[in-house]
Design an enzyme around this catalytic site. Structure first.
Site, PDB file in Angstrom:
ATOM      1  N   ASP A  83       0.853  -1.192   0.000  1.00 41.13           N
ATOM      2  CA  ASP A  83       0.000   0.000   0.000  1.00 41.13           C
ATOM      3  C   ASP A  83       0.891   1.246   0.000  1.00 41.13           C
ATOM      4  O   ASP A  83       1.844   1.334   0.791  1.00 41.13           O
ATOM      5  CB  ASP A  83      -0.863  -0.049   1.275  1.00 41.13           C
ATOM      6  CG  ASP A  83      -1.928   1.027   1.317  1.00 41.13           C
ATOM      7  OD1 ASP A  83      -2.371   1.474   0.250  1.00 41.13           O
ATOM      8  OD2 ASP A  83      -2.341   1.391   2.446  1.00 41.13           O
ATOM      9  N   ASP A 105       2.334   5.088  -5.595  1.00 40.82           N
ATOM     10  CA  ASP A 105       1.549   6.292  -5.334  1.00 40.82           C
ATOM     11  C   ASP A 105       2.386   7.510  -5.703  1.00 40.82           C
ATOM     12  O   ASP A 105       3.165   8.007  -4.896  1.00 40.82           O
ATOM     13  CB  ASP A 105       1.143   6.316  -3.857  1.00 40.82           C
ATOM     14  CG  ASP A 105       0.464   7.628  -3.475  1.00 40.82           C
ATOM     15  OD1 ASP A 105       0.250   8.475  -4.366  1.00 40.82           O
ATOM     16  OD2 ASP A 105       0.165   7.798  -2.281  1.00 40.82           O
ATOM     17  N   HIS A 181      -8.028  10.229   3.808  1.00 41.67           N
ATOM     18  CA  HIS A 181      -7.554   9.271   4.819  1.00 41.67           C
ATOM     19  C   HIS A 181      -7.929   9.729   6.235  1.00 41.67           C
ATOM     20  O   HIS A 181      -7.975  10.928   6.514  1.00 41.67           O
ATOM     21  CB  HIS A 181      -6.037   9.123   4.750  1.00 41.67           C
ATOM     22  CG  HIS A 181      -5.552   8.396   3.529  1.00 41.67           C
ATOM     23  ND1 HIS A 181      -5.176   9.042   2.388  1.00 41.67           N
ATOM     24  CD2 HIS A 181      -5.405   7.073   3.274  1.00 41.67           C
ATOM     25  CE1 HIS A 181      -4.792   8.143   1.482  1.00 41.67           C
ATOM     26  NE2 HIS A 181      -4.931   6.941   1.994  1.00 41.67           N
ATOM     27  N   HIS A 210      -9.503   4.727  -1.359  1.00 40.51           N
ATOM     28  CA  HIS A 210      -8.718   4.861  -0.127  1.00 40.51           C
ATOM     29  C   HIS A 210      -9.502   5.712   0.875  1.00 40.51           C
ATOM     30  O   HIS A 210     -10.390   6.470   0.508  1.00 40.51           O
ATOM     31  CB  HIS A 210      -7.380   5.550  -0.422  1.00 40.51           C
ATOM     32  CG  HIS A 210      -6.391   4.658  -1.106  1.00 40.51           C
ATOM     33  ND1 HIS A 210      -5.184   4.329  -0.544  1.00 40.51           N
ATOM     34  CD2 HIS A 210      -6.447   4.014  -2.296  1.00 40.51           C
ATOM     35  CE1 HIS A 210      -4.525   3.526  -1.373  1.00 40.51           C
ATOM     36  NE2 HIS A 210      -5.269   3.325  -2.452  1.00 40.51           N
TER      37      HIS A 210
HETATM   38  P1  13P Z   1      -8.371   5.078   6.364  1.00 38.53           P
HETATM   39  O1  13P Z   1      -7.397   6.007   6.994  1.00 38.53           O
HETATM   40  O2  13P Z   1      -9.680   5.740   6.116  1.00 38.53           O
HETATM   41  O3  13P Z   1      -8.515   3.807   7.114  1.00 38.53           O
HETATM   42  O4  13P Z   1      -7.772   4.706   4.918  1.00 38.53           O
HETATM   43  C1  13P Z   1      -6.755   3.765   4.813  1.00 38.53           C
HETATM   44  C2  13P Z   1      -6.103   3.741   3.478  1.00 38.53           C
HETATM   45  O5  13P Z   1      -6.526   4.361   2.531  1.00 38.53           O
HETATM   46  C3  13P Z   1      -4.901   2.922   3.355  1.00 38.53           C
HETATM   47  O6  13P Z   1      -4.336   3.016   2.086  1.00 38.53           O
HETATM   48  O1  G3H Z   2      -2.871   5.203   3.846  1.00 42.90           O
HETATM   49  C1  G3H Z   2      -2.225   4.615   4.681  1.00 42.90           C
HETATM   50  C2  G3H Z   2      -2.207   4.870   6.102  1.00 42.90           C
HETATM   51  O2  G3H Z   2      -3.359   4.865   6.825  1.00 42.90           O
HETATM   52  C3  G3H Z   2      -1.009   5.523   6.637  1.00 42.90           C
HETATM   53  O3  G3H Z   2      -0.213   4.472   6.925  1.00 42.90           O
HETATM   54  O4  G3H Z   2       1.226   5.322   8.728  1.00 42.90           O
HETATM   55  O5  G3H Z   2       1.622   3.101   7.677  1.00 42.90           O
HETATM   56  O6  G3H Z   2       2.102   5.176   6.386  1.00 42.90           O
HETATM   57  P1  G3H Z   2       1.288   4.560   7.451  1.00 42.90           P
HETATM   58 ZN    ZN Z   3      -4.492   5.019   1.298  1.00 39.35          ZN
END
Ligand code: 13P
Ligand code: G3H
Ligand code: ZN
Length: 285
Positions: A83, A105, A181, A210
């Site tokens: 991710d 990304d 997010h 996301h």
């Molecule tokens: P949330 O912060 O809404 O849980 O989203 C998570 C996300 O997009 C991880 O890639």
């Molecule tokens: O989108 C992703 C997250 O919620 C942030 O994750 O703190 O592991 O980078 P991270």
């Molecule tokens: Zn994300």
């Protein structure tokens, strides 16, 4: 059982349901995800960010994820995904750790640059049988952006989405339709019309949303109808896990407890309950 992320996504598109991609950083959360998916007999994706890979060690985390899938679920399909990979090296490390799909990304870069790095990642990953998710438009984070953003500026442009897919041969696309997010204040209403146009312009590409932790059932259902195949969830799992740990420390065993397994075991169960709730919201078939 282990399955390719892209197969999970394509099956969901065909079946007109969605899947959750849930973030892990270690053993307990990974077990929460696998156990929830196994119990409900519904597919899902386990994903780790570059930060999570750094925290646990990418190879260690990769082994944990693959081992928990192999030992704890033979009933359902579970994929393993990187991710928010930000650099080519992030992608290489994740593939070495065993992911079967990666995200690159480059949503903060100019369109041309986003196409270039995505294209480079696609070439490398496809040679290794790994599929790729790109992001176009941006999905803001609380604390990294101002709380107020100009949504019109940062949401996905449908024409660019088509161009990016055509130019890079990327397999899946994260879209911005007013989503954000964590606790970031989202656009009051998602731009459903934009999503519809994106869907019609790239009908065979799974679209990923996301920042879905705070999405209500009503919004999720509408998003699935309009073409979202996968919802990313991290924040809600963290909250379930940490709140349970805090309660455990404060109340159940007293501050002097010396057995972390009690606290982590309950936290694992709370996270699992939250993940079950989400899986059912995304796929009630
Ligand atoms: P949330 O912060 O809404 O849980 O989203 C998570 C996300 O997009 C991880 O890639
Ligand atoms: O989108 C992703 C997250 O919620 C942030 O994750 O703190 O592991 O980078 P991270
Ligand atoms: Zn994300």
């Amino acid at each position: 059982m282990r399955a390719n992320t892209i197969k999970i996504l394509k099956d969901a598109m065909k079946g007109e349901y969605a899947v959750g991609a849930f973030n892990t950083f270690g053993l307990e959360i990974t077990q929460s995800i696998v156990r929830a998916s196994h119990k409900l007999k519904k597919p899902c994706i386990i994903q780790a960010t570059t930060n999570a890979m750094k925290y646990a060690g990418s190879k260690v985390l990769g082994d944990i994820v693959q081992s928990v899938i192999a030992h704890e679920s033979n009933s359902t399909q579970i994929g393993f995904h990187l991710d928010h990979g930000k650099t080519f090296d992030d992608v290489v490390n994740a593939i070495d750790a065993g992911t079967d799909s990666v995200m690159i990304d480059a949503s903060c870069s100019e369109f041309k640059e986003n196409c270039e790095i995505t294209s480079r990642v696609v070439k490398y990953a496809h040679e290794k049988g790994v599929t790729v998710q790109a992001e176009l438009g941006s999905v803001p984070y609380l604390g990294r952006e101002e709380q107020e953003v100009d949504w019109e500026q940062i949401m996905t442009d449908p024409n660019q989405a088509k161009e990016l897919v055509d130019r890079t041969e990327v397999d899946a696309l994260a879209v911005g339709i007013g989503n954000a997010h964590g606790f970031f204040r989202e656009r009051p209403v998602p731009d459903w019309e934009r999503l519809k146009v994106i869907r019609s312009m790239i009908p065979n590409i799974p679209l990923i949303l996301h920042g879905a932790s705070d999405w209500t059932e009503e919004k999720v259902k509408r998003a699935v109808t309009e073409g979202i195949t996968c919802f990313n969830i991290d924040t809600d799992i963290r909250i379930a896990f940490v709140v349970s740990m805090r309660n455990g420390l404060a109340q159940e065993y007293g501050i002097a407890t010396t057995d972390p397994r009690k606290i982590l075991g309950n936290a694992r169960e709370s996270a699992m309950n939250k993940i079950e709730e989400k899986i059912l919201m995304f796929n009630d078939q």
